[in-house]
Design a protein around this motif. Structure first.
Motif, short mmCIF file in Angstrom:
data_model
loop_
_atom_site.label_atom_id
_atom_site.label_comp_id
_atom_site.label_asym_id
_atom_site.label_seq_id
_atom_site.Cartn_x
_atom_site.Cartn_y
_atom_site.Cartn_z
N SER A 62 0.78 -1.38 0.09
CA SER A 62 -0.19 -0.02 -0.09
C SER A 62 0.99 1.15 -0.06
CB SER A 62 -0.86 0.13 1.21
OG SER A 62 -1.95 -0.98 1.16
N ASP A 174 -5.96 -0.37 -4.61
CA ASP A 174 -5.31 -1.06 -3.43
C ASP A 174 -6.20 -2.10 -3.06
OD1 ASP A 174 -4.10 -1.89 -1.22
OD2 ASP A 174 -3.80 0.23 -0.64
N GLU A 175 -6.14 -3.37 -3.25
CA GLU A 175 -6.78 -4.32 -2.92
C GLU A 175 -8.53 -4.06 -3.04
OE1 GLU A 175 -5.68 -6.68 0.28
OE2 GLU A 175 -3.77 -5.92 0.49
MG LIG Z 1 -2.29 -2.67 2.27
#
Ligand SMILES: [Mg+2]
Ligand SMILES: Nc1ncnc2c1ncn2[C@@H]1O[C@H](COP(=O)(O)OP(=O)(O)O)[C@@H](O)[C@H]1O
Lengths: 273, 276, 254
Positions: A62, A174-175
């Protein structure tokens, strides 16, 4: 759709879309201590390339994405997006982003959530484009629903439609499917593959799901943590568009197994690469 | 607890949709039971009141029986309504002005580090100052009159809105704030599109907390200063030994306050669902 | 790096001091220039008044009466509220009714309790009772949610161990809920002070509330402001004391 040739995905002599060079990132802790999240990390992403960053949680994935998004500043090194600083791209409203938390405005309808980037940029809302995007992510008929009335997968679709609203130069994810169940997640992966084929935007996807990375990316960057470094870069040779049938391909499974092995026990592989 | 009760009462009809509908008689007993389980204390209170006035030998100077008080309120409603309307107008006016002012100052504090640093201790002091006890001071400064009542209800309504809106302005979800940053939103855009709507539930909580207090403050101010309103009606009846009227004014004040509380809570629930 | 927290604190302390100073100066200037009329004296005049021995005697007597009523009310209201909350935890059937009653009692404007309390408890006890009601509600609300704050898994453990209601209350709900109860006490302390002052308005013989009303009616502006500042000061003191207690409890139970 023609299959993409792989040399397109390789970094060329032209300016890369995203370049992180010699990145060190320290986070200050209490009492003067600091944790080093990234240590001399290099990463380049070519125009129109889809790169997935894969790694165990806490390894700094991240942080890489947040550096590219201009949400964090590097302690050392430089971050360039489209040859400029992320801050400049932000000012020009050229970045699209989606996180694990959908970050939708709970009081706004799906349509108004997708229209948010227009409002933020002070532009007139392009209603046709907003509705077209909602249709693209499979939400035609849900334009007036509020996030509370949508399922987890539908909320993430809205978030992705919102990320695409202003036709960004770069898409940062991000995910985005991290909070979804496995079945919904796989379906969303295939949807994203289809959407990406239509738009071909330079994309950086952060994930800890190996299948997801291999299914979607031209290149998978495997990271290790403490401090975060690039352990391995894996070219994915399978041609686009990749549909559900790819997941039954032995080549796909071999790749997934290989990358999973690296995540389980990075040391021996690190020695060979 | 009460939210559970709320959702439970909503769930019941859905669960029974496919099956046979319960008979009206059963529905009636069930809702009666529900009312009883929640309001038995109120009924017990009225019974105790009756018993007590009976024990004091119907000495109406001390404790008038409930029937007499209810009778006066219902029979002479015209004697109460103008004062009631006046008090409600003062409360509502102060409520709107105070909450608007509280929101505005909260935004100013949010926008400036310096103001916010200076306001923190002032807010601490103000939080513990018994504002309602300051009615005599405000009466002295602004004079005896309706304007002072309005000032008092405004001051009373200011602080909860200021605190609760302020804390919501500083507590937007991280992911949404990050999103706004990446989209290149200016501070004023973030305020307009994200923070102010996000602060609405805080304002609604302030409304629920403040509405009964504003009514109370208006009545206390009227009680102390005279003029018009329920508080004055009460003070005058007490000093002229009109016990039934005094208790009637107290009863009306109670019903109105409870109604304000219930209404404010309903508004808060609806609004909170809409904004979160 | 180790200086970072301190460095961040220093300017905020400076700003805080600046804020208090600015407030005091503002109050003084408004009074000095008479911007708000004769009802708003310069702060220095008020302090000058407080410095007089006669004023100190008057304020001291009033302060004692109010503080006593507030403290007694705080204790009475707190104990009764805790007992009622425990009752509704032990006998769940009474819960909804008791909570409604508390909400209704709280919504009853204190002014409406005037005739009730004066005719029954008398003028002298009224401030204490109003303080008890004001403080009791804050404690009751905090205590009922505190006793419900132990999580389901913990409760299940106690059920499986065969613990009865009383044992669960004593060994789980009360310790788990203590921080919340102390939060309620923090709110209850200033509420008790306010209740005592308002209770005095209904005809007590002595107290800050009496002083406030009589100086308002007799246009003794310095005395009025001195009484108001005294009320604010004891309220602030009560709050600060309880915040310190809360800090101690939170350290002990974390
Ligand atoms: Mg993360
Ligand atoms: N704001 C922050 N403050 C302190 N440490 C942080 C912060 N953000 C991330 N970290 C640390 O940096 C490391 C990498 O975090 P992150 O990039 O979020 O990992 P990932 O996304 O791979 O799970 C972790 O050890 C985390 O504790």
């Amino acid at each position: 759709m023609p299959a993409r040739s792989n040399d397109l995905a390789l970094p060329t002599d032209t300016e890369p879309a995203i370049a992180l060079r010699g990145i060190v990132k320290d986070f200050p802790l209490k009492r003067g201590a600091a944790v080093r999240a990234l240590d001399r990390l290099d990463l380049e992403i070519a125009h129109g390339e889809f790169v997935a960053i894969l790694g165990p949680s806490g390894c700094g994935k991240s942080t890489v994405l947040r550096l590219a998004a201009g949400l964090e500043q590097p302690t050392e090194g430089e971050v360039l997006v489209e040859g400029r600083s992320p801050a400049e791209l932000i000012r020009a409203h050229r970045l699209g982003v989606a996180f694990q938390e959908h970050a939708l405005l709970p009081w706004a309808t799906a349509r108004n959530n997708v229209a948010l980037p227009f409002r933020v940029a002070g532009r007139e809302v392009d209603r046709e484009r907003v509705d077209a995007l909602l249709e693209l992510v499979g939400l035609a008929g849900f334009e007036d629903a509020r996030p509370r009335q949508l399922s987890g997968g539908m909320r993430q679709r809205v978030a992705i439609a919102r990320a695409l609203a202003l036709e960004p130069d770069v898409l940062l994810l991000d995910e985005p499917f991290g909070a979804l169940d496995a079945v919904t997640r796989r379906r969303m992966n295939l949807e994203l593959a289809r959407i990406w084929m239509e738009q071909r935007i330079t994309t950086l996807l952060v994930t800890h799901d190996v299948d997801e990375a291999v299914l979607l990316a031209d290149r998978v960057v495997v990271m290790t943590g403490r401090p975060g470094r690039v352990l391995h870069v894996q070219q994915v040779e399978m041609p686009h568009p990749r549909g559900g049938e790819v997941t039954r391909d032995p080549e796909f499974h071999a790749l997934v197994d290989r990358l999973t092995g690296m995540l389980d026990d990075p040391e021996p592989v690190a020695a060979t690469s | 607890m009460s939210i559970d009760a709320l959702s439970a009462s909503r769930r019941v009809p859905v669960a029974q949709e496919g099956t046979a509908r319960p008979s009206p008689a059963r529905l009636l007993t069930r809702s009666l039971g529900r009312v009883l389980s929640r309001y038995w204390t109120v009924a017990a209170f009225v019974v105790a009141w009756q018993l007590w006035s009976w024990l004091t030998g119907y000495n109406q100077i001390v404790v008038p029986p409930p029937a007499m008080v209810f009778g006066d309120v219902l029979g002479n409603i015209g004697a109460y309504l103008p004062d009631l309307g006046w008090t409600l107008a003062m409360s509502a006016g102060g409520l709107v002005a105070g909450m608007a002012l509280g929101t505005m100052i909260a935004v100013v504090v949010w926008s400036s580090r310096i103001v916010s640093g200076m306001m923190t201790p002032v807010a601490l002091v103000m939080r513990s100052v018994p504002v309602v006890a300051m009615i005599p001071v405000l009466a002295r400064v602004f004079g005896y009159g309706w304007f002072t009542v309005l000032v008092i209800t405004t001051v009373v309504s200011f602080f909860p809105a200021f605190v609760l809106v302020g804390s919501r302005l500083r507590a937007a979800p991280q992911a949404t704030s990050d999103l706004m940053a990446v989209l290149g939103a200016s501070r004023s855009t973030v305020l307009r599109l994200l923070l102010l709507p996000h602060a609405v539930p805080g304002l609604l909580v302030a409304f629920r907390l403040t509405a009964p207090t504003a009514v109370l403050a208006a009545m206390l101010a009227e009680y102390l200063m005279g003029g018009r309103g329920l508080g004055t009606l009460f003070a005058q009846s007490v000093s002229f030994h009109e016990v039934g009227r005094a208790w009637g004014a107290a009863l009306v004040a109670t019903v109105v306050s409870v109604a304000c509380f219930v209404a404010a809570r309903a508004v808060e629930r609806r609004g909170t669902v809409r904004f979160s | 790096m180790s200086r970072v927290p301190g460095a961040a604190l220093a300017p905020s302390r400076g700003l805080a001091a600046g804020g208090v100073l600015a407030l005091l100066v503002l109050v003084e200037i408004v009074g000095r220039l008479g911007l708000a009329g004769p009802g708003w004296p310069p702060l220095t005049d008020v302090f000058g008044y407080v410095a007089k021995p006669s004023a100190q005697q008057l304020l001291g007597r009033a302060l004692t009466a109010t503080a006593t009523a507030a403290l007694a009310g705080f204790l009475l209201g707190g104990v009764v509220a805790l007992l009622v909350a425990v009752l509704s935890a032990l006998v769940p059937a009474t819960g909804p009714g008791l909570e409604r009653l508390a909400a209704v009692v709280h919504a009853v404007p204190l002014i409406a309790l005037g005739p009730l309390l004066i005719t029954t408890a008398g003028r002298e006890a009224t401030p204490t009772l109003v303080a008890a009601l004001a403080a009791g509600f804050a404690v009751f609300v905090a205590a009922t949610s505190a006793l419900g704050s132990a999580n389901d898994a913990q409760r299940d453990v106690f059920t499986v161990l065969g613990a009865g209601r009383a044992s669960t209350l004593l060994r789980l709900q009360l310790p788990a809920g203590l921080p919340l109860i102390v939060d309620g006490l923090t709110l209850a302390a200033p509420a008790a002070v306010l209740g005592a002052v308002i209770g005095e308005w209904f005809g007590a013989r002595r107290g800050i509330g009496v002083l406030l009303v009589s100086s308002m009616q007799n246009v003794q502006t310095d005395q009025l402001w001195a009484a108001a500042l005294t009320a604010a000061a004891i309220s602030l003191l009560a709050y600060v004391l309880l915040v310190a207690l809360r800090g101690a409890v939170n350290r002990r139970f974390q």
